[in-house]
Write a protein that holds these residues in place. Structure first.
Motif, PDB file in Angstrom:
ATOM      1  N   ALA A   1       0.847  -1.191   0.000  1.00  0.00           N
ATOM      2  CA  ALA A   1       0.000   0.000   0.000  1.00  0.00           C
ATOM      3  C   ALA A   1       0.880   1.237   0.000  1.00  0.00           C
ATOM      4  O   ALA A   1       1.773   1.363   0.839  1.00  0.00           O
ATOM      5  N   ASN A   2       0.629   2.127  -0.974  1.00  0.00           N
ATOM      6  CA  ASN A   2       1.432   3.350  -1.096  1.00  0.00           C
ATOM      7  C   ASN A   2       2.927   3.036  -1.174  1.00  0.00           C
ATOM      8  O   ASN A   2       3.760   3.769  -0.624  1.00  0.00           O
ATOM      9  N   GLY A   3       3.248   1.930  -1.827  1.00  0.00           N
ATOM     10  CA  GLY A   3       4.641   1.575  -2.039  1.00  0.00           C
ATOM     11  C   GLY A   3       5.322   0.898  -0.872  1.00  0.00           C
ATOM     12  O   GLY A   3       6.515   0.609  -0.944  1.00  0.00           O
ATOM     13  N   GLN A   4       4.569   0.609   0.205  1.00  0.00           N
ATOM     14  CA  GLN A   4       5.155  -0.037   1.375  1.00  0.00           C
ATOM     15  C   GLN A   4       4.558  -1.420   1.572  1.00  0.00           C
ATOM     16  O   GLN A   4       3.360  -1.619   1.394  1.00  0.00           O
ATOM     17  N   VAL A   5       5.423  -2.361   1.949  1.00  0.00           N
ATOM     18  CA  VAL A   5       4.990  -3.745   2.173  1.00  0.00           C
ATOM     19  C   VAL A   5       4.341  -3.860   3.554  1.00  0.00           C
ATOM     20  O   VAL A   5       4.868  -3.355   4.541  1.00  0.00           O
ATOM     21  N   ASP A   6       3.198  -4.531   3.589  1.00  0.00           N
ATOM     22  CA  ASP A   6       2.505  -4.778   4.858  1.00  0.00           C
ATOM     23  C   ASP A   6       2.875  -6.188   5.332  1.00  0.00           C
ATOM     24  O   ASP A   6       2.234  -7.175   4.960  1.00  0.00           O
ATOM     25  N   GLU A   7       3.918  -6.271   6.144  1.00  0.00           N
ATOM     26  CA  GLU A   7       4.386  -7.580   6.608  1.00  0.00           C
ATOM     27  C   GLU A   7       3.365  -8.269   7.510  1.00  0.00           C
ATOM     28  O   GLU A   7       3.276  -9.495   7.525  1.00  0.00           O
TER      29      GLU A   7
ATOM     30  N   LYS B   1      10.050  -5.278 -11.665  1.00  0.00           N
ATOM     31  CA  LYS B   1      11.400  -5.514 -11.162  1.00  0.00           C
ATOM     32  C   LYS B   1      11.462  -5.636  -9.655  1.00  0.00           C
ATOM     33  O   LYS B   1      12.229  -6.432  -9.109  1.00  0.00           O
ATOM     34  N   GLY B   2      10.684  -4.809  -8.953  1.00  0.00           N
ATOM     35  CA  GLY B   2      10.755  -4.837  -7.503  1.00  0.00           C
ATOM     36  C   GLY B   2       9.634  -4.052  -6.850  1.00  0.00           C
ATOM     37  O   GLY B   2       8.818  -3.411  -7.526  1.00  0.00           O
ATOM     38  N   VAL B   3       9.616  -4.087  -5.525  1.00  0.00           N
ATOM     39  CA  VAL B   3       8.574  -3.418  -4.751  1.00  0.00           C
ATOM     40  C   VAL B   3       8.553  -1.925  -5.029  1.00  0.00           C
ATOM     41  O   VAL B   3       7.489  -1.283  -5.008  1.00  0.00           O
ATOM     42  N   GLN B   4       9.717  -1.333  -5.283  1.00  0.00           N
ATOM     43  CA  GLN B   4       9.807   0.111  -5.477  1.00  0.00           C
ATOM     44  C   GLN B   4       9.000   0.614  -6.668  1.00  0.00           C
ATOM     45  O   GLN B   4       8.716   1.812  -6.762  1.00  0.00           O
TER      46      GLN B   4
ATOM     47  N   ASP C   1      13.426  -9.821   3.905  1.00  0.00           N
ATOM     48  CA  ASP C   1      12.891 -10.290   5.185  1.00  0.00           C
ATOM     49  C   ASP C   1      13.972 -10.351   6.258  1.00  0.00           C
ATOM     50  O   ASP C   1      14.027 -11.289   7.062  1.00  0.00           O
ATOM     51  N   GLY C   2      14.846  -9.335   6.260  1.00  0.00           N
ATOM     52  CA  GLY C   2      15.879  -9.241   7.286  1.00  0.00           C
ATOM     53  C   GLY C   2      17.117 -10.071   7.038  1.00  0.00           C
ATOM     54  O   GLY C   2      18.057 -10.041   7.852  1.00  0.00           O
ATOM     55  N   GLU C   3      17.152 -10.821   5.935  1.00  0.00           N
ATOM     56  CA  GLU C   3      18.288 -11.694   5.662  1.00  0.00           C
ATOM     57  C   GLU C   3      19.081 -11.199   4.447  1.00  0.00           C
ATOM     58  O   GLU C   3      18.509 -10.873   3.406  1.00  0.00           O
ATOM     59  N   ILE C   4      20.385 -11.169   4.608  1.00  0.00           N
ATOM     60  CA  ILE C   4      21.268 -10.728   3.534  1.00  0.00           C
ATOM     61  C   ILE C   4      21.256 -11.753   2.400  1.00  0.00           C
ATOM     62  O   ILE C   4      21.336 -12.959   2.631  1.00  0.00           O
TER      63      ILE C   4
ATOM     64  N   SER D   1      13.140  -4.978   5.955  1.00  0.00           N
ATOM     65  CA  SER D   1      12.295  -5.978   5.313  1.00  0.00           C
ATOM     66  C   SER D   1      12.741  -6.255   3.881  1.00  0.00           C
ATOM     67  O   SER D   1      12.752  -7.397   3.433  1.00  0.00           O
ATOM     68  N   TYR D   2      13.156  -5.192   3.194  1.00  0.00           N
ATOM     69  CA  TYR D   2      13.435  -5.322   1.763  1.00  0.00           C
ATOM     70  C   TYR D   2      14.422  -4.224   1.374  1.00  0.00           C
ATOM     71  O   TYR D   2      14.200  -3.046   1.675  1.00  0.00           O
ATOM     72  N   CYS D   3      15.501  -4.606   0.714  1.00  0.00           N
ATOM     73  CA  CYS D   3      16.516  -3.628   0.311  1.00  0.00           C
ATOM     74  C   CYS D   3      17.076  -4.019  -1.052  1.00  0.00           C
ATOM     75  O   CYS D   3      17.481  -5.167  -1.264  1.00  0.00           O
ATOM     76  N   THR D   4      17.101  -3.042  -1.966  1.00  0.00           N
ATOM     77  CA  THR D   4      17.625  -3.301  -3.307  1.00  0.00           C
ATOM     78  C   THR D   4      18.510  -2.132  -3.751  1.00  0.00           C
ATOM     79  O   THR D   4      18.440  -1.026  -3.217  1.00  0.00           O
ATOM     80  N   ILE D   5      19.315  -2.424  -4.762  1.00  0.00           N
ATOM     81  CA  ILE D   5      20.076  -1.390  -5.458  1.00  0.00           C
ATOM     82  C   ILE D   5      20.016  -1.724  -6.943  1.00  0.00           C
ATOM     83  O   ILE D   5      20.143  -2.891  -7.328  1.00  0.00           O
ATOM     84  N   ASP D   6      19.797  -0.703  -7.772  1.00  0.00           N
ATOM     85  CA  ASP D   6      19.701  -0.969  -9.207  1.00  0.00           C
ATOM     86  C   ASP D   6      20.982  -0.540  -9.912  1.00  0.00           C
ATOM     87  O   ASP D   6      21.955  -0.104  -9.269  1.00  0.00           O
ATOM     88  N   GLN D   7      20.980  -0.633 -11.225  1.00  0.00           N
ATOM     89  CA  GLN D   7      22.192  -0.346 -11.993  1.00  0.00           C
ATOM     90  C   GLN D   7      22.583   1.125 -11.944  1.00  0.00           C
ATOM     91  O   GLN D   7      23.741   1.467 -12.158  1.00  0.00           O
ATOM     92  N   ALA D   8      21.608   1.988 -11.648  1.00  0.00           N
ATOM     93  CA  ALA D   8      21.891   3.416 -11.526  1.00  0.00           C
ATOM     94  C   ALA D   8      22.271   3.799 -10.099  1.00  0.00           C
ATOM     95  O   ALA D   8      22.329   4.983  -9.767  1.00  0.00           O
ATOM     96  N   LYS D   9      22.510   2.785  -9.246  1.00  0.00           N
ATOM     97  CA  LYS D   9      22.897   2.984  -7.844  1.00  0.00           C
ATOM     98  C   LYS D   9      21.774   3.602  -7.006  1.00  0.00           C
ATOM     99  O   LYS D   9      22.042   4.255  -5.991  1.00  0.00           O
ATOM    100  N   ASN D  10      20.550   3.401  -7.444  1.00  0.00           N
ATOM    101  CA  ASN D  10      19.415   3.856  -6.651  1.00  0.00           C
ATOM    102  C   ASN D  10      19.075   2.803  -5.603  1.00  0.00           C
ATOM    103  O   ASN D  10      18.916   1.626  -5.936  1.00  0.00           O
ATOM    104  N   TRP D  11      18.973   3.231  -4.356  1.00  0.00           N
ATOM    105  CA  TRP D  11      18.646   2.319  -3.261  1.00  0.00           C
ATOM    106  C   TRP D  11      17.158   2.402  -2.955  1.00  0.00           C
ATOM    107  O   TRP D  11      16.539   3.451  -3.071  1.00  0.00           O
ATOM    108  N   PHE D  12      16.620   1.257  -2.527  1.00  0.00           N
ATOM    109  CA  PHE D  12      15.245   1.236  -2.010  1.00  0.00           C
ATOM    110  C   PHE D  12      15.249   0.390  -0.747  1.00  0.00           C
ATOM    111  O   PHE D  12      15.724  -0.754  -0.763  1.00  0.00           O
ATOM    112  N   ILE D  13      14.742   0.957   0.344  1.00  0.00           N
ATOM    113  CA  ILE D  13      14.758   0.275   1.633  1.00  0.00           C
ATOM    114  C   ILE D  13      13.373   0.346   2.271  1.00  0.00           C
ATOM    115  O   ILE D  13      12.783   1.426   2.362  1.00  0.00           O
TER     116      ILE D  13
END
Length: 213
Positions: free
Chosen positions: A96-102, A125-128, A161-164, A195-207
């Motif tokens: 909802a609104n781009g955020q995961v409801d765990e 591609k991802g939650v973001q 989910d908290g795991e690398i 909960s969720y962390c990504t980085i794309d090819q443009a070095k944009n982070w989403f947490i």
């Protein structure tokens, strides 16, 4: 052998007839009751074919009763939304609104592997890149993407989910220490709370933090 062949053909014919009486629905749209009935019919059919000594009516009558149950519950579901919600379940808002409801994911016994698989199946591609995601009663995920995608190029999933995710770090040729240092710069000191962390090819982070509402 002739008896087994005859019983198989008869059973097949009755099952096709009963399924036609139950109405046309796609496999992905089957309700919980439909799935249970199909499984029970399959079991009854197997017992009927394997044991030629029992009259075939011992299989046909239970199958016909199952069809009556299915038709009756389908009729009640059409007339009563309360019954339909209780019997078939309600849609669940997973994003909802781009955020995961765990919390909702836990209630639905739905994990991040399921979420990512269904997002990728929809070429997301991802939650973001998601504004809303709804888990339907039949298990399908309905996704409403953001008007402007937030990711660029390939998205590397670093934490789920908290795991690398060590495979992603290996692909990037980065270490856990690098990940911890980068997240610390952004104000995140406890990785297990992410909960969720990504980085794309443009070095944009989403947490996305756990239970962040």
């Amino acid at each position: 052998m002739v008896i087994i062949i005859t019983r198989t053909l008869l059973t097949y014919g009755f099952i096709v007839l009963f399924f036609r009486l139950m109405g046309k629905r796609e496999i992905g749209e089957l309700s919980l009751l439909d799935i249970v009935i199909f499984i029970m019919m399959a079991e009854i059919a197997v017992f009927s074919i394997e044991d030629p000594n029992n009259p075939i009516s011992h299989a046909i009558v239970p199958m016909f009763l199952l069809v009556i149950i299915q038709r009756l519950t389908a009729y009640i579901s059409l007339k009563s939304k309360r019954f339909r919600d209780w019997f078939e379940g309600k849609p669940s808002l997973i994003i909802a609104n781009g955020q995961v409801d765990e919390n909702e994911m836990r209630r639905q016994r739905y994990n991040f592997d399921d979420l990512m698989q269904q997002l990728h199946e929809k070429s997301v591609k991802g939650v973001q890149d998601v504004e809303y995601a709804i888990l339907e009663p039949n298990g399908k995920l309905t996704v409403f993407e953001k008007e402007q995608p937030q990711s660029s190029g390939f998205v590397h999933l670093l934490i789920m989910d908290g795991e690398i995710q060590y495979d992603a770090l290996k692909t990037l040729n980065k270490s856990v220490q690098w990940l911890e240092a980068e997240l610390l710069k952004k104000g995140y000191s406890e990785l297990d709370q992410i909960s969720y962390c990504t980085i794309d090819q443009a070095k944009n982070w989403f947490i996305d933090l756990k239970d962040e509402r």
